[in-house]
Motif scaffolding. Structure first.
Motif, PDB file in Angstrom:
ATOM      1  N   ILE A  26      33.550  41.312  57.973  1.00 39.90           N
ATOM      2  CA  ILE A  26      33.723  42.763  58.052  1.00 39.90           C
ATOM      3  C   ILE A  26      33.676  43.320  56.640  1.00 39.90           C
ATOM      4  CG2 ILE A  26      35.305  44.623  58.709  1.00 39.90           C
ATOM      5  CD1 ILE A  26      36.397  42.757  60.879  1.00 39.90           C
ATOM      6  N   ALA A  27      32.716  44.208  56.379  1.00 41.79           N
ATOM      7  CA  ALA A  27      32.508  44.724  55.025  1.00 41.79           C
ATOM      8  C   ALA A  27      33.711  45.509  54.522  1.00 41.79           C
ATOM      9  CB  ALA A  27      31.256  45.596  54.992  1.00 41.79           C
ATOM     10  N   GLU A  28      34.470  46.122  55.413  1.00 42.07           N
ATOM     11  CA  GLU A  28      35.614  46.925  55.005  1.00 42.07           C
ATOM     12  C   GLU A  28      36.843  46.081  54.634  1.00 42.07           C
ATOM     13  OE1 GLU A  28      32.758  49.362  57.049  1.00 42.07           O
ATOM     14  OE2 GLU A  28      33.745  47.493  57.660  1.00 42.07           O
ATOM     15  N   SER A  29      36.780  44.784  54.878  1.00 45.36           N
ATOM     16  CA  SER A  29      37.894  43.892  54.557  1.00 45.36           C
ATOM     17  C   SER A  29      37.759  43.389  53.122  1.00 45.36           C
ATOM     18  CB  SER A  29      37.924  42.705  55.517  1.00 45.36           C
ATOM     19  OG  SER A  29      38.870  41.739  55.105  1.00 45.36           O
ATOM     20  N   PRO A  30      38.870  43.270  52.390  1.00 45.47           N
ATOM     21  CA  PRO A  30      38.770  42.788  51.005  1.00 45.47           C
ATOM     22  C   PRO A  30      38.401  41.315  50.892  1.00 45.47           C
ATOM     23  CG  PRO A  30      41.073  43.066  51.621  1.00 45.47           C
ATOM     24  CD  PRO A  30      40.253  43.649  52.732  1.00 45.47           C
ATOM     25  N   VAL A  31      38.799  40.510  51.881  1.00 42.19           N
ATOM     26  CA  VAL A  31      38.514  39.072  51.857  1.00 42.19           C
ATOM     27  C   VAL A  31      38.164  38.603  53.259  1.00 42.19           C
ATOM     28  CG1 VAL A  31      39.418  36.759  51.416  1.00 42.19           C
ATOM     29  CG2 VAL A  31      40.065  38.649  49.905  1.00 42.19           C
ATOM     30  N   VAL A  52      34.543  27.229  54.929  1.00 37.27           N
ATOM     31  CA  VAL A  52      33.341  26.766  54.234  1.00 37.27           C
ATOM     32  C   VAL A  52      32.857  27.750  53.185  1.00 37.27           C
ATOM     33  CG1 VAL A  52      32.601  25.284  56.131  1.00 37.27           C
ATOM     34  CG2 VAL A  52      31.898  27.695  56.113  1.00 37.27           C
ATOM     35  N   ALA A  53      33.370  28.977  53.206  1.00 35.98           N
ATOM     36  CA  ALA A  53      33.007  29.970  52.193  1.00 35.98           C
ATOM     37  C   ALA A  53      34.023  31.101  52.233  1.00 35.98           C
ATOM     38  CB  ALA A  53      31.592  30.511  52.417  1.00 35.98           C
ATOM     39  N   THR A  54      34.189  31.757  51.097  1.00 30.70           N
ATOM     40  CA  THR A  54      35.107  32.887  50.981  1.00 30.70           C
ATOM     41  C   THR A  54      34.352  34.068  50.394  1.00 30.70           C
ATOM     42  OG1 THR A  54      36.966  31.384  50.595  1.00 30.70           O
ATOM     43  CG2 THR A  54      37.293  33.698  50.015  1.00 30.70           C
ATOM     44  N   ASP A  55      34.321  35.169  51.126  1.00 31.51           N
ATOM     45  CA  ASP A  55      33.636  36.371  50.658  1.00 31.51           C
ATOM     46  C   ASP A  55      34.675  37.373  50.156  1.00 31.51           C
ATOM     47  OD1 ASP A  55      32.607  39.283  51.213  1.00 31.51           O
ATOM     48  OD2 ASP A  55      30.808  38.048  51.060  1.00 31.51           O
ATOM     49  N   VAL A  56      34.526  37.828  48.921  1.00 33.92           N
ATOM     50  CA  VAL A  56      35.498  38.712  48.291  1.00 33.92           C
ATOM     51  C   VAL A  56      34.812  39.998  47.836  1.00 33.92           C
ATOM     52  CG1 VAL A  56      37.138  38.961  46.374  1.00 33.92           C
ATOM     53  CG2 VAL A  56      36.869  36.745  47.509  1.00 33.92           C
ATOM     54  N   ASP A  57      35.443  41.133  48.121  1.00 38.05           N
ATOM     55  CA  ASP A  57      34.958  42.424  47.645  1.00 38.05           C
ATOM     56  C   ASP A  57      35.226  42.508  46.144  1.00 38.05           C
ATOM     57  OD1 ASP A  57      34.498  45.120  47.042  1.00 38.05           O
ATOM     58  OD2 ASP A  57      35.193  45.794  48.999  1.00 38.05           O
ATOM     59  N   ASP A  58      34.157  42.669  45.342  1.00 37.72           N
ATOM     60  CA  ASP A  58      34.334  42.634  43.889  1.00 37.72           C
ATOM     61  C   ASP A  58      35.103  43.835  43.340  1.00 37.72           C
ATOM     62  OD1 ASP A  58      32.454  44.654  44.069  1.00 37.72           O
ATOM     63  OD2 ASP A  58      30.834  43.521  43.133  1.00 37.72           O
ATOM     64  N   ARG A  59      35.434  44.810  44.182  1.00 38.73           N
ATOM     65  CA  ARG A  59      36.264  45.924  43.725  1.00 38.73           C
ATOM     66  C   ARG A  59      37.681  45.469  43.401  1.00 38.73           C
ATOM     67  NH1 ARG A  59      35.978  50.323  48.324  1.00 38.73           N
ATOM     68  NH2 ARG A  59      36.112  48.408  49.583  1.00 38.73           N
ATOM     69  N   TYR A  60      38.060  44.306  43.928  1.00 42.33           N
ATOM     70  CA  TYR A  60      39.413  43.809  43.718  1.00 42.33           C
ATOM     71  C   TYR A  60      39.471  42.690  42.675  1.00 42.33           C
ATOM     72  CZ  TYR A  60      39.994  46.491  47.950  1.00 42.33           C
ATOM     73  OH  TYR A  60      39.984  47.512  48.878  1.00 42.33           O
ATOM     74  N   LEU A  61      38.423  42.566  41.861  1.00 45.33           N
ATOM     75  CA  LEU A  61      38.415  41.607  40.772  1.00 45.33           C
ATOM     76  C   LEU A  61      38.777  42.311  39.479  1.00 45.33           C
ATOM     77  CD1 LEU A  61      35.143  39.594  41.564  1.00 45.33           C
ATOM     78  CD2 LEU A  61      37.487  39.105  42.296  1.00 45.33           C
ATOM     79  N   ASP A  62      39.598  41.658  38.659  1.00 40.31           N
ATOM     80  CA  ASP A  62      39.960  42.262  37.374  1.00 40.31           C
ATOM     81  C   ASP A  62      38.890  41.958  36.343  1.00 40.31           C
ATOM     82  OD1 ASP A  62      40.349  39.641  36.541  1.00 40.31           O
ATOM     83  OD2 ASP A  62      42.526  39.760  36.549  1.00 40.31           O
ATOM     84  N   LYS A  64      38.700  39.792  34.161  1.00 37.06           N
ATOM     85  CA  LYS A  64      38.444  38.371  33.955  1.00 37.06           C
ATOM     86  C   LYS A  64      37.898  37.687  35.210  1.00 37.06           C
ATOM     87  CE  LYS A  64      41.912  37.759  30.311  1.00 37.06           C
ATOM     88  NZ  LYS A  64      43.101  36.987  29.879  1.00 37.06           N
ATOM     89  N   GLY A  65      37.599  38.476  36.228  1.00 33.62           N
ATOM     90  CA  GLY A  65      37.049  37.915  37.454  1.00 33.62           C
ATOM     91  C   GLY A  65      38.071  37.346  38.403  1.00 33.62           C
ATOM     92  N   ARG A  66      39.359  37.614  38.158  1.00 38.24           N
ATOM     93  CA  ARG A  66      40.418  37.113  39.032  1.00 38.24           C
ATOM     94  C   ARG A  66      40.700  38.118  40.138  1.00 38.24           C
ATOM     95  NH1 ARG A  66      44.497  35.914  34.120  1.00 38.24           N
ATOM     96  NH2 ARG A  66      44.021  38.155  33.943  1.00 38.24           N
ATOM     97  N   LEU A  67      41.037  37.586  41.314  1.00 42.16           N
ATOM     98  CA  LEU A  67      41.310  38.430  42.475  1.00 42.16           C
ATOM     99  C   LEU A  67      42.682  39.093  42.336  1.00 42.16           C
ATOM    100  CD1 LEU A  67      40.500  39.450  45.287  1.00 42.16           C
ATOM    101  CD2 LEU A  67      41.468  37.353  46.233  1.00 42.16           C
ATOM    102  N   ASP A  68      42.706  40.415  42.455  1.00 41.09           N
ATOM    103  CA  ASP A  68      43.946  41.186  42.377  1.00 41.09           C
ATOM    104  C   ASP A  68      44.195  41.829  43.742  1.00 41.09           C
ATOM    105  OD1 ASP A  68      46.160  42.626  41.727  1.00 41.09           O
ATOM    106  OD2 ASP A  68      45.168  43.972  40.296  1.00 41.09           O
ATOM    107  N   LEU A  69      44.807  41.063  44.640  1.00 37.52           N
ATOM    108  CA  LEU A  69      45.037  41.553  45.999  1.00 37.52           C
ATOM    109  C   LEU A  69      46.127  42.623  46.071  1.00 37.52           C
ATOM    110  CD1 LEU A  69      44.698  38.482  48.390  1.00 37.52           C
ATOM    111  CD2 LEU A  69      43.328  40.558  48.363  1.00 37.52           C
ATOM    112  N   ASP A  70      46.896  42.774  44.987  1.00 38.02           N
ATOM    113  CA  ASP A  70      47.934  43.801  44.997  1.00 38.02           C
ATOM    114  C   ASP A  70      47.327  45.195  45.169  1.00 38.02           C
ATOM    115  OD1 ASP A  70      49.747  41.816  44.608  1.00 38.02           O
ATOM    116  OD2 ASP A  70      50.024  42.172  42.471  1.00 38.02           O
TER     117      ASP A  70
END
Length: 229
Positions: free
Chosen positions: A112-117, A140-150, A152-158
């Motif tokens: 789902i594109a609207e989901s962050p992960v 087998v794979a993890t899709d992450v919305d790059d809007r939530y990357l800081d 340094k490329g780390r995921l900021d789920l907050d």
């Protein structure tokens, strides 16, 4: 105040409310909401989701042997509730909730594109437990919305405004109370204030008196090494 004992109850709260995607034989996507889902292994990365046999998604996932797990946010709260009470047999929930199918990289089932992960999952086992069957799957794979990357490329789920399910209600996550390991992490020492120098005559006289009282014997005792038993 006291305690009461009840019969066994599903009161392990709060828990994630996830959107579980699936696909039929014609390639049409479906989505349902599940609360009985979670992480079960770190290496390899594995998750589980428990679904009633009567649910439309149960049959789809049993045949395709794959599904998507998508995190829910404050903006997806309405969709999460709708997809939990409506059946894919009767309505296209992607269209009804204006959700966008997100092509997956390792499985045919979209996320789902609207989901962050979104986690792409392949079923490795199905456990019949009773009211629910547990689908055990390998991620087998993890899709992450790059809007939530800081930066340094780390995921900021907050920043994703995630929601949780607790005793029939949906709740937004509140203020962070700490981070993993804070309870044992060594805190930096506070800089001690510089000692005030004695400027008065009386203070200097006391210092000189203490120096005179110190004997060679006491100095030897101070230099002696002591070891804990």
């Amino acid at each position: 105040m006291g305690r009461v004992t009840w019969k066994p109850a599903n009161l392990l709260y709060p828990i994630p409310a996830v959107l579980v995607t699936s696909i039929d034989e014609a390639g049409r996507p479906n989505v349902m909401t599940a609360a009985w889902a979670g992480t079960i292994c770190s290496d390899p990365v594995m998750v589980s989701v428990s679904i009633r046999k009567s649910r439309y998604s149960h049959g789809l996932i049993s045949k395709s042997r794959e599904f998507g797990l998508c995190l829910t946010t404050k903006k997806l709260a309405k969709a999460a509730d709708f997809c939990g009470v409506k059946s894919g047999r009767d309505v296209d929930k992607f269209a009804a909730m204006h959700l966008t199918p997100l092509p997956s990289s390792k499985i045919k089932t979209p996320g789902i594109a609207e989901s962050p992960v979104c986690l792409e999952c392949q079923v490795v086992d199905i456990q019949e437990l009773g009211s629910h069957d547990m689908f055990i799957a390998k991620v087998v794979a993890t899709d992450v919305d790059d809007r939530y990357l800081d930066e340094k490329g780390r995921l900021d789920l907050d920043r994703a405004a995630l929601i949780a399910y607790s005793h029939g209600g949906y709740f937004s996550l509140g203020r962070c109370l700490g981070r993993f390991g804070d309870s044992v992490r060594r805190k930096p020492r506070k800089a001690s204030a510089p000692k005030k120098q004695a400027h008065s005559k009386s203070a200097k006289a006391k210092q000189n008196l203490r120096k005179k009282r110190k004997s060679p014997a006491s100095k030897k005792r101070r230099n002696r090494k002591f070891y804990p038993h």
